[in-house]
Design an enzyme around this catalytic site. Sequence first.
Site, short mmCIF file in Angstrom:
data_model
loop_
_atom_site.label_atom_id
_atom_site.label_comp_id
_atom_site.label_asym_id
_atom_site.label_seq_id
_atom_site.Cartn_x
_atom_site.Cartn_y
_atom_site.Cartn_z
CB THR A 128 -12.68 -16.46 -31.60
OG1 THR A 128 -13.43 -16.89 -30.46
CG2 THR A 128 -13.25 -17.20 -32.81
CE1 TYR A 151 -17.27 -14.39 -34.16
CE2 TYR A 151 -16.94 -15.95 -32.37
CZ TYR A 151 -16.55 -14.82 -33.06
OH TYR A 151 -15.43 -14.12 -32.67
#
Length: 317
Positions: A128, A151
Site C-alpha cells: 500500500t 496498519y
Amino acid sequence: MKILVTGAAGFIGSHLCEKLLQDPSNEVIGLDAFVQKSPTPVLVREYNLRYLLPHARFTFINQDLLHVPWSEILPGVDVVYHLAGMPGVRSSWGEDFKTYVTNNIEATQRLLEGCRTYPVSKIVYASTSSVYGEKTNQVNEASTTVPLSPYGVTKLTGEQLCKVYATKDDLPIVILRFFTVYGPRQRPDMAFHRFIQHIRQNKPIPIHGDGLQTRDFTFVGDCVEAIAATAHASNIIGETINIGGKERASVLDCIAILEELFDRKIDRQFLGKASGEPRHTWADISKAQSLLGYQPKTNLRTGLQAEIMDLSQTPYL
C-alpha cells in the site's frame, strides 16, 4: 497456469479472480478466511463471490492462512497473489492492532514458509501507499518509507518479510504498492462508499480535515489489469512497483463530481483530522508502465459512476 489468490472474497481479490479467469488457460484457487473483525462484513464477501463460485475453473477454500495445509494447496501452483490482510488505517490503533499483526504479519510469514517448502514461480505481495507516510511530491519506489499508522507498519513489515525470504531462500517476490483503490465492491469503510451511501440516505457527507487533502485514486479495473500482468511479465522478480491511477484529486473535488452525478447539492459535515493519514498521495507509475505495460484508463467521473451503479444494485444495502 494454476494461480492462488489469498483474500479472494475481498474488494480487489474478487475482481482479480474474475480477471484471471478470463484467460481460459488459468485455473484459480481462491482462499479467504472471512475474518470476523474485517471492515468488510461476511455478507459482503459472500456477495463478492457470486460470479466466481459457479465457475468451472475456480475453487474456493474458506480457511485461515495460519492453519491452511499448504501440502494440499501449493503443489502445482505457479503464481501466488497475496491480497489477504486486515485493511484500514483508522481502525489499526489500540487493541485492534493485534488483529493487524495476526493477519498482515503472521499470516504473510506462514505463506512464505509454505512457498519455501512448495516452490512457485512468482509471489506477488499486495502492499500500500501507506508505507510511504507523508510526502509532498510524486513518490517513486525508492522514496523513504515512514508509515503514519499501525496498519502501514504491518504492511511494510510484510514487505520486509518478503525480502528476507527472497534473500535467504531465493523466493521469487514481487511487491505492488496500491494507491487508494476504488470502484464497484469497494469496502464499506472506505470514503467513496460512505459518501455515496450518505447521499442516498440524504445525510451530510463526513469529511475529515478541510477536504483539500488529495489522493491518487486508482480504479479497481485498472488495478487488477496491473496485478494480472505480473503473471506473464519478465524481469520483475525482486521489484517493488507502484500502482496508481489516472487522476489525482482532492476530497472536495470528488464531492463536486458526486454532486454532478447525483444532480444535487450535497451537505458536508467537517470533522477533525483523521490520525495516521497523509495529506497527499501521488504515485510515480513509470516503473509499472515500463515493466507491466500498465496504463490506467478510467477517469474519476467514470469510476465513481460505476461505483454508484454497483451500490444501487447491491441487494443487502
